[in-house]
Structure formats: structure tokens, C-alpha cells
Design an enzyme around this catalytic site. Structure first.
Site, PDB file in Angstrom:
ATOM      1  N   HIS A 211       0.862  -1.177   0.000  1.00  6.33           N
ATOM      2  CA  HIS A 211       0.000   0.000   0.000  1.00  6.33           C
ATOM      3  C   HIS A 211       0.900   1.229   0.000  1.00  6.33           C
ATOM      4  O   HIS A 211       2.020   1.178   0.522  1.00  6.33           O
ATOM      5  CB  HIS A 211      -0.847  -0.058   1.279  1.00  6.33           C
ATOM      6  CG  HIS A 211      -1.896   0.968   1.425  1.00  6.33           C
ATOM      7  ND1 HIS A 211      -1.620   2.285   1.755  1.00  6.33           N
ATOM      8  CD2 HIS A 211      -3.252   0.884   1.320  1.00  6.33           C
ATOM      9  CE1 HIS A 211      -2.753   2.955   1.836  1.00  6.33           C
ATOM     10  NE2 HIS A 211      -3.756   2.142   1.584  1.00  6.33           N
TER      11      HIS A 211
ATOM     12  N   ASP B  75       3.242  -3.872   8.115  1.00  6.21           N
ATOM     13  CA  ASP B  75       2.006  -3.107   7.951  1.00  6.21           C
ATOM     14  C   ASP B  75       0.850  -4.071   8.223  1.00  6.21           C
ATOM     15  O   ASP B  75       0.542  -4.931   7.393  1.00  6.21           O
ATOM     16  CB  ASP B  75       1.942  -2.550   6.518  1.00  6.21           C
ATOM     17  CG  ASP B  75       0.596  -1.927   6.178  1.00  6.21           C
ATOM     18  OD1 ASP B  75       0.432  -1.456   5.040  1.00  6.21           O
ATOM     19  OD2 ASP B  75      -0.307  -1.902   7.038  1.00  6.21           O
TER      20      ASP B  75
ATOM     21  N   GLN C 145      -4.489  -4.619   7.243  1.00 10.62           N
ATOM     22  CA  GLN C 145      -5.538  -5.556   6.819  1.00 10.62           C
ATOM     23  C   GLN C 145      -5.567  -6.815   7.651  1.00 10.62           C
ATOM     24  O   GLN C 145      -6.486  -7.618   7.535  1.00 10.62           O
ATOM     25  CB  GLN C 145      -5.324  -5.953   5.342  1.00 10.62           C
ATOM     26  CG  GLN C 145      -5.447  -4.806   4.366  1.00 10.62           C
ATOM     27  CD  GLN C 145      -6.811  -4.152   4.402  1.00 10.62           C
ATOM     28  OE1 GLN C 145      -7.817  -4.782   4.721  1.00 10.62           O
ATOM     29  NE2 GLN C 145      -6.854  -2.871   4.083  1.00 10.62           N
TER      30      GLN C 145
ATOM     31  N   LYS D 287     -10.094  -0.088  10.954  1.00  9.86           N
ATOM     32  CA  LYS D 287     -10.262  -1.300  10.139  1.00  9.86           C
ATOM     33  C   LYS D 287     -10.547  -2.524  11.009  1.00  9.86           C
ATOM     34  O   LYS D 287     -10.760  -3.622  10.490  1.00  9.86           O
ATOM     35  CB  LYS D 287      -9.008  -1.552   9.284  1.00  9.86           C
ATOM     36  CG  LYS D 287      -8.813  -0.470   8.205  1.00  9.86           C
ATOM     37  CD  LYS D 287      -7.845  -0.936   7.143  1.00  9.86           C
ATOM     38  CE  LYS D 287      -7.132   0.197   6.444  1.00  9.86           C
ATOM     39  NZ  LYS D 287      -7.896   0.851   5.398  1.00  9.86           N
TER      40      LYS D 287
ATOM     41  N   CYS E  70      -4.922   2.318  -3.558  1.00 12.03           N
ATOM     42  CA  CYS E  70      -3.646   2.820  -3.020  1.00 12.03           C
ATOM     43  C   CYS E  70      -2.511   1.836  -3.248  1.00 12.03           C
ATOM     44  O   CYS E  70      -1.623   1.684  -2.402  1.00 12.03           O
ATOM     45  CB  CYS E  70      -3.748   3.133  -1.522  1.00 12.03           C
ATOM     46  SG  CYS E  70      -4.952   4.397  -1.156  1.00 12.03           S
TER      47      CYS E  70
END
Lengths: 117, 441
Positions: free
Chosen positions: B124, B213, B216, B239, B399
Site C-alpha cells: 500500500h 504493515d 488488513q 479497520k 492505493c
């Protein structure tokens, strides 16, 4: 509810003035990086007036339909008048009252291209 | 193929989310962008401002005490959700800010000219642009690990890069779960490869730092920060059923204690003493990285989101997420004009059982989402018709422009799942795609 009135789908499927010019006076390209829509407009100009126009592009239905209706309006127009065309004029040409903010870039792609003239 | 549909009671869960009372026909499949919020999270924010609101750590009055207790306890709860110590959790606005924090709080001092930061083409923008900028500032180099056809990291290429550039690589920055491909990077294997190859510092520790990261991942997988053994893990609250405006960075405690990761925001709250020319930063690691007034209400809300997820059991959530992804892949694969991103195009009605089987926790698998293109209809047009059928998906590059450029796809559609989605939602997506073809082709 059908988000795409028949007029818009027809314009996108059978776009007016689609193609290329031999020896255009001006060639304008615009690209929307966020979705890959792109348009190329070729113009023949005489005394600051657009006497012929062809365009090519690929992208979403809104961008193609907008380019099609805009192209019909542009032929015969003075370059000075071209600068006055706004997004809401294109909405009117497409028979739309409004469009979602996420599609404004699609709607105005061809307009952005011609504004370079 | 049959998938276990009783892992979560979706109808009961859906009733906990007020948005679905306001929009009963909504098929919300844009959870990778942001998740909806259960009532306990919404109520917590309102409750905080009605019952507990005062500034934290700054007063000796009752309300200040209440606010401080709420903040401290919530921080502890959230840290424990990730099996981290409270000091290891630094609040940020979101995952993007957490990654940027590493670029400033760690990168500025620890990246020198000629160093390499290793990342992947699936990242991303939030786990790419901060490193581009850091490399530009420091005259360092950004290198990319290749991907396989199915979207997984090319492990041979990864091992090659680590082995050949180990003295120059200072940071490996990777996503845990790709927001386009849905692949889960095998962090155990990645960490073990890096630690095995990485030159040891005088203290005997690996000198290659690892940033993950987790944007998600956190809503779909149990995250054990101690077990993962990475240096930095970034996430967003919104999220994972939490409020917008709150997220966090987990930092290995040793990096905080040594000062290798040091404050990057300065001001009230993070200090011990201040004179006109000099400041001594707060010796308490819990406070050193809290400059200014924190968003206590959102921290409280996030703590409730963690509680909600824990009550559903993260293993069940993971199973649910895998089931939905597999079901979506199976259904979408049957549509002639649909090409799924991150899988080879399946021409038959059955995908390979090996591919669709849910593997163990540390093996690569797909969960959380499916992105796809239509051979004849632009993603935006599809999304528009789906919207008219109350199906909310995302269209565009999500993104991830380098990934889309690599795949030569200008834009894709993405359906992403949460605890309140079920197979009926995917069936509605399929029906809406059929309607779109009738209108637009």
C-alpha cells in the site's frame, strides 16, 4: 434504479466523432491516473475556431459518454468559448442532474484535455 | 465446495451494528477501506464524553483521575489484545501515521547514505511513500522483492536479496495481508530468514529491522507481537471495528529502552523536566511517546473493539474470513468475464483444492478480500451499478498503483469482508454483477 440512463450508454457505445484526424493542428492528451481513463483529442483550427475534431480514448462509460457529447458541442466553437465550458454543462448534455463526487474526474476528463487548447 | 458457515453467527453479529438498522438492505463489502462499528464502540465514545472527560495525567481532581484510569486501562487492554506490553504500544492516528513515525523516529538516525530498505511491489502507498521519502532524504536505496504469479512473495528472490545485500539492508518493510491480493505473508518464515542471515550487532542482535504493515491483518488474524518477533507492527483502529482517528505502532521494548526508536513528536506530556534550552524526556516509556492530549475517547472505543473481537474469538474470525474469501473466489471464478487478481485465471468450475484449502497459521493463504477485473466493463462502471443494487465495493487502484502498474491493470474492483458478512452477501454481489452485464454490455 438504473444509474446509467440509456442516453449515456448509447453515447459510450457509439461515440460521436471517434477517430483520428489527418494532420491535426493540435493534439491534446489527458489521463486519469486513479482509474486509467485516458482521452486524446485532435483538432483542426481556423481563425481561432474549431472546424473539425476527432477523439480517441478508453475508460469508463461516463468518461466516454462525456467526451462524445462534448465533442459534438465543440465543433464550430471559438477557443475562447471553450474555456467557459464547465462540468455542469457536461452534466446537462448527458441529461444528468448530479453525479457522485467519485466520478467527477471521469466526467471532466475530456474537458480537462480540451482546456489545454 | 462446502465451507463451514457456522463459525460465526452472522445474523446475531449484524444486529450489534447500528448502521445495518439504518440501511437494512446494505451489502457492505468495503471493509478493507473501513469497517463498521458495533454499538459498544459507538456507545463508549459517547459515554466517555458524558462521564469521564477530563485531560489525562494533568490534574488531581476526580474527573482527571477517571480519564487517566480509562486511558491507562484501555491502553493495557489494547496492548494485551496484541500480546504486547503497554509500553510497546504507541498510539497514532492510523496505520499510515504509525509507519511514518518509524521513518522519523527510527529512520532519521538509523538510515545512512548507501543503506537499503527492502520492500515489495504489493505494498500500500502508506508502506511505500514514507520509505521513498526517507531514502531520498538519506540517499539510501529502496529495493523491491519480486512476486510470484499467484501474488505471493517470491521467496527465492527474497532470500537472494537478503543474502547478497545483508550488510546494507537496514529495514525490511512488508505488509502482513495484502489489501489487493488478499495473500498473507508468512511472517514466521520471513523473520527467521532475516535473523538467520542478518549480521549480528555487538550485542548479538540482528541488525536488520523488520516493519510490518498490519492494517488488513488485525481484523482477521490473531496477532501475537511477542511471537511474531518483528520490530515494528503498525495498525489502524478503524479497520478493526474501532473508531477512525486512532491506530497504533507496536515497537519492541528493547528499541525503546536503548533509544534506537526515540520521540519524534515533542511537547507537553512526554517530558520530565523542561528549561529554556533543554528538555529531559519522560522516563516512563508509556508517556514518552504521548505528546499533547491523546484522543482518550477513541482509545476507549478501540479497547471496546478489541473486547468485541476477542469475544468472537480471533481463530473463529480467521476461519470465517478464509471461508468467505474462498467462497467468493469459487463464485467469481465461474463468471466468464471476471479475472481475479492474485490467482491464475480459473477456466473450470473447480479451483485446485490445495489452493483453496485453509492452511496452518504460518502458511501463505488468502483471506479478507478478493479483487478482480471484468474483461469488458470498467471497474468504476461496475461499482456504480453495484451501488444501485446496494452492494458497496471499492473500485480503483486501492492505493497500490505500483502493483496495478505491474499487473497492467488500470483499475480493479475489490470486495472485502468482515464479521457481519456471509455467503448471502457474496451471492448478492454475484447477482449484481450479472445485472451490470445486462445493463452495460
Amino acid at each position: 434504479m438504473n444509474p446509467y440512463p440509456d442516453l449515456i450508454i448509447d453515447e459510450a457505445k457509439h461515440p460521436a466523432n471517434f477517430g483520428q484526424l489527418k494532420n491535426p493542428d493540435l493534439k491534446l492528451v489527458e489521463y486519469n491516473a486513479s482509474c486509467g481513463d485516458q482521452v486524446t483529442i485532435e483538432l483542426k483550427i481556423q481563425n481561432q475556431k474549431i472546424i473539425d475534431l476527432k477523439w480517441r480514448g478508453n475508460g469508463c462509460i461516463i468518461s466516454l459518454a462525456a467526451a462524445s457529447v462534448l465533442s459534438q458541442k465543440l465543433i464550430g466553437m471559438n477557443l475562447a468559448q471553450v474555456k467557459k465550458i464547465k462540468a455542469k454543462d457536461i452534466l446537462n448534455l448527458l441529461g444528468l442532474k448530479t453525479i457522485s463526487p467519485g466520478r467527477i474526474k471521469c466526467l471532466t476528463l475530456a474537458l480537462k484535455a480540451i482546456s489545454q487548447a | 465446495m462446502r465451507y463451514n458457515t457456522s463459525v460465526l453467527n452472522v445474523q446475531q453479529i449484524k444486529a450489534d451494528f447500528p448502521i445495518f438498522k439504518n440501511y437494512p438492505d446494505l451489502v457492505y463489502l468495503d471493509n478493507a477501506a473501513t469497517s463498521q462499528k458495533p454499538k459498544i464502540v459507538i456507545d463508549a465514545i459517547s459515554e466517555y464524553y458524558q462521564k469521564y472527560n477530563a485531560n489525562v495525567h494533568r490534574g488531581v481532581h476526580f474527573l482527571s483521575d477517571q480519564a487517566t484510569q480509562i486511558f491507562t486501562q484501555s491502553k493495557l487492554n489494547i496492548a494485551h489484545f496484541f500480546n504486547a506490553q503497554s509500553e510497546e504500544l504507541i498510539f497514532t492516528r492510523n496505520c499510515t501515521e504509525a509507519i511514518n513515525a518509524v521513518a522519523y523516529a527510527w529512520g532519521e538516525k538509523n538510515i545512512q547514505a548507501g543503506d537499503i530498505i527492502l520492500t515489495s511491489i504489493m505494498e500500500h502507498h502508506s508502506n511505500l511513500v514514507p520509505w521513498q521519502e526517507l531514502c531520498r532524504r538519506k540517499q539510501a536505496q529502496l529495493k523491491f522483492i519480486k512476486l510470484n504469479e499467484d501474488g505471493n512473495l517470491n521467496f527465492n528472490n527474497f532470500k537472494f536479496l537478503i543474502s547478497n545485500f545483508k550488510t546494507k539492508i537496514k529495514l525490511v518493510a512488508l505488509t502482513h495481508v495484502s489489501n489487493v491480493l488478499g495473500v498473507v505473508n508468512n511472517l514466521q518464515q520471513i523473520v527467521s530468514t532475516i535473523h538467520h542471515q542478518s549480521p549480528a550487532s555487538p550485542a548479538g542482535r540482528s541488525t536488520i529491522r523488520i516493519l510490518v504493515d498490519g492494517a488488513q491483518a488485525v481484523a482477521h488474524l490473531p496477532i501475537d507481537f511477542q511471537k511474531l518477533n518483528v520490530d515494528f507492527y503498525a495498525f489502524s483502529g478503524h479497520k478493526m471495528l474501532g473508531p477512525m482517528g486512532i491506530g497504533g505502532l507496536l515497537v519492541k521494548k528493547s528499541l525503546l529502552e536503548s533509544g534506537e526508536f526515540s520521540p519524534w513528536l515533542f511537547g507537553g506530556g512526554m517530558i520530565d523536566t523542561v528549561t529554556t534550552q533543554n528538555t529531559k524526556f519522560n522516563s516512563d516509556l508509556n508517556d514518552r511517546f504521548v505528546a499533547g492530549t491523546p484522543d482518550v475517547a477513541s482509545v476507549y472505543g478501540l479497547s471496546k473493539a478489541c473486547e468485541y473481537l476477542q469475544n468472537l474469538n480471533l481463530e473463529n474470525i480467521k476461519q470465517h474470513s478464509q471461508n468467505l474469501s474462498n467462497y467468493a473466489v469459487e463464485k467469481l471464478s465461474k463468471l466468464k468475464n471476471i479475472k481475479i487478481i492474485g490467482l491464475p485465471h480459473l477456466s473450470g468450475s473447480q479451483a485446485s483444492p490445495d489452493f483453496l484449502s485453509t492452511s496452518g497459521e504460518d502458511k501463505s493463504c488468502r483471506l479478507a478480500l478478493v479483487a478482480f477485473t471484468h474483461q469488458k466493463i470498467h471497474a468504476h462502471d461496475l461499482a456504480q451499478v453495484l451501488d444501485s443494487e446496494n452492494v458497496a465495493v471499492r473500485s480503483g487502484h486501492h492505493c497500490c498503483m505500483p502493483l496495478h502498474q505491474k499487473l497492467k491493470i488500470p483499475a480493479s474492483l475489490r470486495a472485502s469482508f468482515s464479521v457481519y458478512n456471509d455467503q448471502t452477501d457474496i451471492d448478492k454481489l454475484i447477482m449484481a454483477l450479472g445485472k451490470a452485464e445486462k445493463i452495460l454490455l
